[in-house]
Design an enzyme around this catalytic site. Structure first.
Site, PDB file in Angstrom:
ATOM      1  CE  LYS A  40      62.321  17.125  19.129  1.00  0.00           C
ATOM      2  NZ  LYS A  40      62.356  18.159  20.190  1.00  0.00           N
ATOM      3  CE1 TYR A  51      58.443  14.935  19.127  1.00  0.00           C
ATOM      4  CE2 TYR A  51      58.865  12.587  18.929  1.00  0.00           C
ATOM      5  CZ  TYR A  51      59.088  13.789  19.558  1.00  0.00           C
ATOM      6  OH  TYR A  51      59.960  13.857  20.615  1.00  0.00           O
TER       7      TYR A  51
HETATM    8  N1  NAP Z   1      59.156  12.206  26.699  1.00  0.00           N
HETATM    9  C1  NAP Z   1      59.923  11.407  25.968  1.00  0.00           C
HETATM   10  O1  NAP Z   1      59.893  10.175  26.082  1.00  0.00           O
HETATM   11  C2  NAP Z   1      60.917  12.023  25.015  1.00  0.00           C
HETATM   12  C3  NAP Z   1      61.810  11.164  24.363  1.00  0.00           C
HETATM   13  C4  NAP Z   1      62.759  11.711  23.497  1.00  0.00           C
HETATM   14  C5  NAP Z   1      62.817  13.074  23.304  1.00  0.00           C
HETATM   15  N2  NAP Z   1      61.939  13.886  23.943  1.00  0.00           N
HETATM   16  C6  NAP Z   1      62.049  15.337  23.722  1.00  0.00           C
HETATM   17  O2  NAP Z   1      62.187  15.936  24.987  1.00  0.00           O
HETATM   18  C7  NAP Z   1      61.593  17.225  24.984  1.00  0.00           C
HETATM   19  C8  NAP Z   1      60.607  17.330  26.129  1.00  0.00           C
HETATM   20  O3  NAP Z   1      59.618  16.323  26.008  1.00  0.00           O
HETATM   21  P1  NAP Z   1      58.509  16.155  27.128  1.00  0.00           P
HETATM   22  O4  NAP Z   1      58.128  14.731  27.177  1.00  0.00           O
HETATM   23  O5  NAP Z   1      58.953  16.849  28.364  1.00  0.00           O
HETATM   24  O6  NAP Z   1      57.325  16.962  26.446  1.00  0.00           O
HETATM   25  P2  NAP Z   1      56.050  17.612  27.144  1.00  0.00           P
HETATM   26  O7  NAP Z   1      55.861  17.055  28.507  1.00  0.00           O
HETATM   27  O8  NAP Z   1      54.966  17.501  26.158  1.00  0.00           O
HETATM   28  O9  NAP Z   1      56.444  19.150  27.295  1.00  0.00           O
HETATM   29  C9  NAP Z   1      56.471  20.000  26.202  1.00  0.00           C
HETATM   30  C10 NAP Z   1      56.831  21.374  26.705  1.00  0.00           C
HETATM   31  O10 NAP Z   1      56.946  22.239  25.587  1.00  0.00           O
HETATM   32  C11 NAP Z   1      56.204  23.421  25.856  1.00  0.00           C
HETATM   33  N3  NAP Z   1      55.726  24.046  24.630  1.00  0.00           N
HETATM   34  C12 NAP Z   1      54.954  23.503  23.674  1.00  0.00           C
HETATM   35  N4  NAP Z   1      54.702  24.410  22.733  1.00  0.00           N
HETATM   36  C13 NAP Z   1      55.322  25.552  23.098  1.00  0.00           C
HETATM   37  C14 NAP Z   1      55.432  26.843  22.538  1.00  0.00           C
HETATM   38  N5  NAP Z   1      54.840  27.161  21.376  1.00  0.00           N
HETATM   39  N6  NAP Z   1      56.179  27.779  23.179  1.00  0.00           N
HETATM   40  C15 NAP Z   1      56.766  27.482  24.348  1.00  0.00           C
HETATM   41  N7  NAP Z   1      56.697  26.284  24.951  1.00  0.00           N
HETATM   42  C16 NAP Z   1      55.975  25.335  24.323  1.00  0.00           C
HETATM   43  C17 NAP Z   1      55.033  22.921  26.708  1.00  0.00           C
HETATM   44  O11 NAP Z   1      54.457  24.044  27.338  1.00  0.00           O
HETATM   45  P3  NAP Z   1      52.923  24.042  27.839  1.00  0.00           P
HETATM   46  O12 NAP Z   1      52.950  23.386  29.184  1.00  0.00           O
HETATM   47  O13 NAP Z   1      52.575  25.468  27.899  1.00  0.00           O
HETATM   48  O14 NAP Z   1      52.151  23.278  26.817  1.00  0.00           O
HETATM   49  C18 NAP Z   1      55.781  21.975  27.636  1.00  0.00           C
HETATM   50  O15 NAP Z   1      56.417  22.696  28.644  1.00  0.00           O
HETATM   51  C19 NAP Z   1      60.934  17.387  23.628  1.00  0.00           C
HETATM   52  O16 NAP Z   1      61.780  18.164  22.825  1.00  0.00           O
HETATM   53  C20 NAP Z   1      60.832  15.977  23.084  1.00  0.00           C
HETATM   54  O17 NAP Z   1      60.912  15.982  21.681  1.00  0.00           O
HETATM   55  C21 NAP Z   1      60.978  13.404  24.802  1.00  0.00           C
END
Ligand code: NAP
Length: 424
Positions: free
Chosen positions: A349, A345
């Site tokens: 990234k 991951y």
């Molecule tokens: N959560 C954390 O603690 C955390 C911490 C640091 C950084 N981040 C970063 O923050 C961002 C959001 O994280 P999150 O926790 O909100 O993740 P998440 O809840 O898993 O959401 C991922 C999103 O990406 C979409 N997605 C996945 N594959 C796709 C594709 N091929 N085309 C278009 N959309 C796609 C998913 O759509 P579907 O609903 O259709 O699957 C969903 O809307 C990410 O970039 C992650 O690396 C998160």
């Protein structure tokens, strides 16, 4: 707009690249002995725990404190004599904690957003929802937000917008504000478009691509695959090639003013000690940094993203459907470890950041690197979270009396931010 983020501005050879790190992370990374929520090379592996761990759902056996410590998702390194109280912003004078000033519209973001059109990916996800809600609540003057949603057609995309975004409890405050006109106001502002960051031209049909490219001012890429041990081919496609495709699209957007990539603090891998926030460029790797810092230097492992993509294709050719999953997972882990990252991951990234740096040209870019994101803090109301994720299993099981003890270094620092934090 409330704002308490720490903004670190890095001057790179190209103009207009800003790295935003949540305040605690940028302080913590400069300290030895970080309490991190990420699997690490020196961590004992989980026993009896599911293999898939994601940034959005660290899987833990909540009935067993030992298993929690053992889960491979927690790294508690000793902090020596350093105290949490010592955490202060550091760095050059350009590093500043920006305090919001409501009377003048905070630091100017609300004014900036007024009349602007956004394209947001990942809006059905946890952070994406928080972002969309925040923009509409604090800057209702935003002109339009295109949300790119995976769906078979426009109707299905609209249905996902209603079900997964607008119907979320997170939008309750907006529901109260707009009453009966909530849906119509939201659908006036938020436009669902069918797309996929893994497809050519983001999977947009020609007409939609044309309209958006003439319209959009700001692109925010929150779409990602956050499974730590995902298949290499899958992770590479979304987390590395996704930002590449999006940046290529951004270049066709005549009015583009900002490209924001949501990355992760853990692109810093297993770096130790004081680490300045710095953009990754093509060819960089943590393994290379480690070798360069050694007195007797070996040969430098040069990370070549195109070669990584070729490697995935080559491996695919010789695999049947059954073995491909395991092989691709293994390959991701091996390549990540080879170049100094702890899992597929964060490795993919990081390469996503590199692609953006390579392609951005004159497009202003912000790369945001939050650490572990937890529930909302104060706004729109405290404690909103999607699912039972991150530290929630620990908090819940402690609250229920199932977790009676949790062994940690008392000087360790939990590296967690509220979802209200990075987006403020
Ligand atoms: N959560 C954390 O603690 C955390 C911490 C640091 C950084 N981040 C970063 O923050 C961002 C959001 O994280 P999150 O926790 O909100 O993740 P998440 O809840 O898993 O959401 C991922 C999103 O990406 C979409 N997605 C996945 N594959 C796709 C594709 N091929 N085309 C278009 N959309 C796609 C998913 O759509 P579907 O609903 O259709 O699957 C969903 O809307 C990410 O970039 C992650 O690396 C998160």
């Amino acid at each position: 707009m409330e704002a308490f983020c720490l903004c670190i501005s890095i001057t790179t050879p190209k103009k207009n690249l800003v790295l935003l790190s949540d305040r605690r992370k940028s302080c913590l990374l400069k300290k030895r002995g970080i309490a991190r929520f990420q699997s690490g090379g020196n961590v004992r592996k989980a026993s009896g725990l599911p293999a898939s761990r994601t940034e959005r759902s660290v899987v833990m056996n909540t009935n067993n404190a030992a298993a929690l410590m053992d889960s491979g998702s927690l790294v508690f390194a000793p902090n020596g004599n350093e105290k949490v109280m010592d955490l202060v912003p550091f760095g050059r004078p350009s590093t500043s904690i920006m305090k919001a000033n409501d009377a003048t519209g905070g630091i100017g973001i609300v004014n900036f957003i007024k009349g602007k059109t956004f394209l947001i990916t990942g809006a059905t996800g946890f952070l994406g929802k928080v972002l969309v809600e925040k923009i509409i609540r604090t800057a209702p003057g935003v002109r339009k937000i295109y949300v790119l949603i995976k769906a078979k057609n426009k109707e299905a995309a609209t249905q996902r917008l209603r079900d997964e975004i607008l119907n979320a409890e997170l939008f309750n405050s907006l529901r109260l504000t707009y009453g009966k006109s909530f849906q119509s106001f939201m659908l006036e502002k938020i436009v669902p478009v069918v797309g996929n960051v893994c497809e050519y031209n983001l999977g947009l049909d020609e007409d939609t691509a044309e309209i958006i490219s003439n319209d959009v001012d700001v692109i925010v890429n929150s779409a990602a695959n956050t499974t730590f041990d995902e298949r290499y081919d899958v992770s590479l496609d979304i987390n590395t090639k996704g930002p590449k495709r999006l940046m290529n699209f951004a270049k066709k957007c005549h009015k583009i003013k900002l490209f924001m990539q949501i990355s992760t603090a853990y692109v810093n891998g297993q770096r130790q000690g004081k680490i300045m926030e710095k953009a990754f460029c093509i060819g960089d790797s943590i393994a290379k940094e480690n070798i360069l810092s050694e007195p007797r230097q070996g040969s430098l492992p040069l990370l070549d993203i195109e070669e990584e993509m070729k490697l995935v294709l080559e491996n695919h050719q010789f695999l049947d459907d059954e073995s491909v999953v395991q092989k691709m997972k293994q390959l991701g882990r091996e390549r990540a470890n080879k170049y100094g990252w702890q899992d597929t991951y964060v490795f993919t990234k990081t390469m996503g950041e590199m692609m953006i740096d390579k392609l951005r040209g004159n497009i202003p870019v912000v790369i945001m690197r939050p650490s572990v994101i937890e529930s909302t803090y104060k706004e729109p109301f405290p404690g909103w979270m999607e699912g039972n994720r991150m530290m929630d299993p620990i908090i819940l099981s402690y609250g229920k009396g199932q977790l009676t003890g949790f062994l940690v270094d008392p000087n360790g620092v939990l590296d967690v931010v509220s979802s209200s934090g990075p987006l403020s």
